[in-house]
Enzyme design. Sequence first.
Site, PDB file in Angstrom:
ATOM      1  N   SER A   3       0.835  -1.197   0.000  1.00  0.00           N
ATOM      2  CA  SER A   3       0.000   0.000   0.000  1.00  0.00           C
ATOM      3  C   SER A   3       0.872   1.250   0.000  1.00  0.00           C
ATOM      4  CB  SER A   3      -0.914   0.027   1.233  1.00  0.00           C
ATOM      5  OG  SER A   3      -0.139   0.098   2.432  1.00  0.00           O
ATOM      6  N   SER A   5      11.534  10.143   7.136  1.00  0.00           N
ATOM      7  CA  SER A   5      10.520  11.183   7.256  1.00  0.00           C
ATOM      8  C   SER A   5      11.229  12.452   7.693  1.00  0.00           C
ATOM      9  CB  SER A   5       9.476  10.772   8.308  1.00  0.00           C
ATOM     10  OG  SER A   5       8.722  11.885   8.739  1.00  0.00           O
ATOM     11  N   TYR A   8       7.961   7.662  16.811  1.00  0.00           N
ATOM     12  CA  TYR A   8       8.155   7.729  15.357  1.00  0.00           C
ATOM     13  C   TYR A   8       9.437   8.476  15.035  1.00  0.00           C
ATOM     14  CZ  TYR A   8       6.966   8.420  10.426  1.00  0.00           C
ATOM     15  OH  TYR A   8       6.966   8.420   9.051  1.00  0.00           O
ATOM     16  N   LYS A  51      12.931   6.998  13.254  1.00  0.00           N
ATOM     17  CA  LYS A  51      13.415   7.545  11.995  1.00  0.00           C
ATOM     18  C   LYS A  51      14.794   8.188  12.141  1.00  0.00           C
ATOM     19  CE  LYS A  51       9.880   6.272   9.524  1.00  0.00           C
ATOM     20  NZ  LYS A  51      10.025   5.236   8.477  1.00  0.00           N
TER      21      LYS A  51
END
Length: 278
Positions: free
Chosen positions: A17, A142, A155, A159
Amino acid sequence: MSEYLKNKVVIITGASSGIGKALVLKYAGHGATIVMGARSLYEMKKISASIPGADQRVLVVQTDVSDENNCLRLIEKTMERFGRIDILINNAGISMRALFADMHLDVIRKLMDVNFWGTVYCTKYALPHLLKTNGSVVGVISVAGYIGLPGRTAYSASKFAVRGFLEALRTENLPNRLHVLVVAPGFTASNIRHAALTADGSAQGVSPRDETKMMTAEAVANHILKATQNRKNNLVLTFREGKLSVWLNKFFPNLVSRLAYRHMAGESDSPLKQDKDN
């Protein structure tokens, strides 16, 4: 572009996806041989069925990147079928949205297992084969891998860790001509925010942002393909929330912290609003 990808074998994780799916279709559309790794076998088979000549040049391997043995199997299956690896794109990842004070520690462990360790495992087992082809390792991080985002502590931590790992790997392999690309998309229209974990580890379910105003996954995939071909080291996407924010953070970190807080607090149902109310 098609000539560049001719006879190249590309492994893409998180391939079922979002950016992963877009990468599969983009690289396959330019003639690459594709290995898809993701947890959803059903979704990967649907994507594979839409690719001309998939029987000959697409391999689907059900993979949970948080499991080291799954990552080893992904690489072994690739070598058994195609005998080489030219590009590994570590795209699989999950997000979260909660205040650190409220968050279960298992949520942080899960983020690290998927985002960081998934990248480490796949890269570890693919590396000997990539060195033989002067190949490329790509890590999709990100802007949260450059700027600590409030409400996204786990998160950002995962990252930042991926960026540090890949930058060190690049330097370590300078004599070996290994190409390492670190990609930091800005906010991208995908399902990652729907699947983001909340404080107790349950899925958020609804995106707090207007997805129609974001860069599309297809545009991100196109940028990654070009950056890989040009063997770039770093790719930061979108101007204001990407390139400008990263640049400003180098010189005006306090300003960027305030702007990041205001920006994230402006999301619908932001956990930062709850913190302020308390």
